[in-house]
Design a protein around this motif. Sequence first.
Motif, short mmCIF file in Angstrom:
data_model
loop_
_atom_site.label_atom_id
_atom_site.label_comp_id
_atom_site.label_asym_id
_atom_site.label_seq_id
_atom_site.Cartn_x
_atom_site.Cartn_y
_atom_site.Cartn_z
N TYR A 396 0.83 -1.22 0.00
CA TYR A 396 0.00 0.00 0.00
C TYR A 396 0.86 1.26 0.00
CZ TYR A 396 -4.40 -2.43 0.44
OH TYR A 396 -5.49 -3.21 0.17
N TYR A 397 2.02 1.18 0.58
CA TYR A 397 2.91 2.35 0.60
C TYR A 397 3.26 2.78 -0.83
CZ TYR A 397 7.05 5.22 1.31
OH TYR A 397 7.97 6.24 1.28
N LYS A 398 3.58 1.81 -1.65
CA LYS A 398 3.93 2.13 -3.04
C LYS A 398 2.74 2.73 -3.78
CE LYS A 398 7.65 -1.23 -3.62
NZ LYS A 398 8.09 -2.46 -4.29
N LYS A 399 1.54 2.22 -3.47
CA LYS A 399 0.34 2.78 -4.11
C LYS A 399 0.12 4.23 -3.68
CE LYS A 399 -2.30 -1.54 -4.59
NZ LYS A 399 -3.53 -2.26 -4.20
N LEU A 401 2.38 6.30 -2.50
CA LEU A 401 3.48 7.12 -3.01
C LEU A 401 3.26 7.48 -4.48
CD1 LEU A 401 6.06 8.24 -1.72
CD2 LEU A 401 7.30 6.29 -2.67
N LYS A 402 2.73 6.53 -5.22
CA LYS A 402 2.43 6.78 -6.63
C LYS A 402 1.28 7.78 -6.78
CE LYS A 402 1.54 4.30 -10.95
NZ LYS A 402 1.31 2.97 -11.57
N LYS A 403 0.31 7.69 -5.87
CA LYS A 403 -0.86 8.57 -5.92
C LYS A 403 -0.52 9.98 -5.43
CE LYS A 403 -5.23 8.58 -6.97
NZ LYS A 403 -5.69 8.16 -8.31
N PHE A 404 0.41 10.04 -4.43
CA PHE A 404 0.78 11.34 -3.84
C PHE A 404 2.31 11.51 -3.89
CE2 PHE A 404 -3.07 9.82 -1.67
CZ PHE A 404 -3.95 10.89 -1.89
N PRO A 405 2.87 11.71 -5.08
CA PRO A 405 4.33 11.75 -5.24
C PRO A 405 4.99 12.96 -4.56
CG PRO A 405 3.25 12.39 -7.27
CD PRO A 405 2.18 11.90 -6.37
N ASN A 406 4.23 13.99 -4.24
CA ASN A 406 4.81 15.20 -3.66
C ASN A 406 4.69 15.27 -2.13
OD1 ASN A 406 5.51 16.22 -6.24
ND2 ASN A 406 3.39 16.89 -6.55
N GLU A 407 4.22 14.20 -1.53
CA GLU A 407 4.06 14.17 -0.07
C GLU A 407 5.41 13.84 0.59
OE1 GLU A 407 1.56 14.75 2.14
OE2 GLU A 407 0.32 15.55 0.52
N ILE A 408 6.04 14.86 1.19
CA ILE A 408 7.39 14.69 1.77
C ILE A 408 7.38 13.69 2.92
CG2 ILE A 408 9.26 15.89 2.99
CD1 ILE A 408 8.48 18.41 1.39
N LYS A 409 6.38 13.80 3.79
CA LYS A 409 6.30 12.90 4.94
C LYS A 409 6.22 11.45 4.49
CE LYS A 409 3.73 12.20 9.27
NZ LYS A 409 2.65 12.72 10.14
N LEU A 410 5.48 11.22 3.43
CA LEU A 410 5.32 9.88 2.89
C LEU A 410 6.65 9.38 2.32
CD1 LEU A 410 2.89 7.95 2.64
CD2 LEU A 410 2.53 8.83 0.33
N ALA A 411 7.32 10.25 1.57
CA ALA A 411 8.60 9.87 0.97
C ALA A 411 9.67 9.59 2.02
CB ALA A 411 9.07 10.98 0.04
N ASN A 412 9.64 10.34 3.12
CA ASN A 412 10.66 10.18 4.17
C ASN A 412 10.56 8.85 4.89
OD1 ASN A 412 11.90 12.61 3.69
ND2 ASN A 412 10.75 13.72 5.27
#
Length: 423
Positions: A396-399, A401-412
């Motif tokens: 689900y994380y990859k999904k 991240l793909k849906k919200f590529p600009n979310e810094i907290k998610l990327a971190n």
Amino acid sequence: DPYFLYGGALYESGDIKNALKYYLLAEEHGYDDDIIMFREIAECYGKLGDKYFLKQLEYATKAINLDTENAYSRYWKGWIYFRHNEFSHALKYFLKSENMGYSDISLYYEISYCYSMLDNLKKAVEYADKCIFTDKSDPLGYYRKAFAYFMKEEYGKAKRYYLSAEKRDCKEPDMYIRLGYIYQNEENFEKAVEYSDKTSKLDKKDPDAYILKGNVYASLKKDYITALKYYKKAYKIDNDMTEDFFANFSVLYSMLNRYSSAIKIIDEGLKKYPKSYNLLSIKIGAYQFKKEYDIAEKLTKKLIKLDPKNPWNNYYKALVYYNCKKRKKNYKKVINYIEKIEDSNIRVFGGSDGVLSFAYYEIKEFNKSLEIFYRFLDSEYCDEFIEKNIKEIKRYYKKLLKKFPNEIKLANLAKKFPELLDF
């Protein structure tokens, strides 16, 4: 009286059964005015087992009735109650003994212990201090005071007095165990292991030392292989363990993806604790990880029957519809059950916000999914839940991240758990 004299000789030699026989013959032949004999009869009954508890009390009472002003006889009856964990009754006789003038460091120790078990910290500390004032060089008072604070989870003070007792050459295994626990709580790995080892040196067959060491490796080093090794040692020494032991032992196997072994241990625990909600819920989790969803669903029904009002039921109902065969999945029911959970502890410990986030994603409410996923990331046990459920989280994380590529907290998050981006 010759029966009394012979009984006394047998008592001193340790032949308890025959000592009792001749003491009772002495009483039968009219020798019934000796306080010491009555106390020793009570002691004989005590050494013959718990089934003679009432007989112990009978003869302790006879000793009191012979001399109602004898303070030690009151203490002796209190001691019988104390040994049978009847702390309210024991305290009554101990205090009466003190009021009648009996003064001894052991008496103060036992009064303090009774107050601890009756949840009266102030009085427990007061009588521990009496031990210390009686003899400042004796470790008993410091050890007792530490226990009083430990029981109230005031670990800083408990540690201080346990260390004071240790300086005075106290070598009680349970003191080392509790110091190990305190250091584990302080996340001091080296000290926690040190006190576990001190316990083992005193008694190599003390299972608590190995349980402590296993807990330290699991909680502070995430070294589940070593932790499991120590749990196995403990279980080899003594398989008559607590419910918590079986739960933790099984979870260690699960952390190593050894679910069949986890189930085997839980089944051993359920033989002893057949109505344990906690053990049965762990068994359900193991079957879910094995993807044997039909068995997990049957066990969930059994779990709910076991305790219909348990607040965790909605969580396990949700998992039935989340962790099941594709044809049975129903994300709206998952959401419905999880949103009924009001207890914040269940949301945190169970990782239910993670499951809820993924359910919202599946019904295409992506913003809601991200909002709840962030709430999940802020929870106290998020890291532990991710480690244990890395495959599902990764999916689900990859999904997200793909849906919200600009979310810094998610990327971190991937910086903390690089395996989330593994293929």
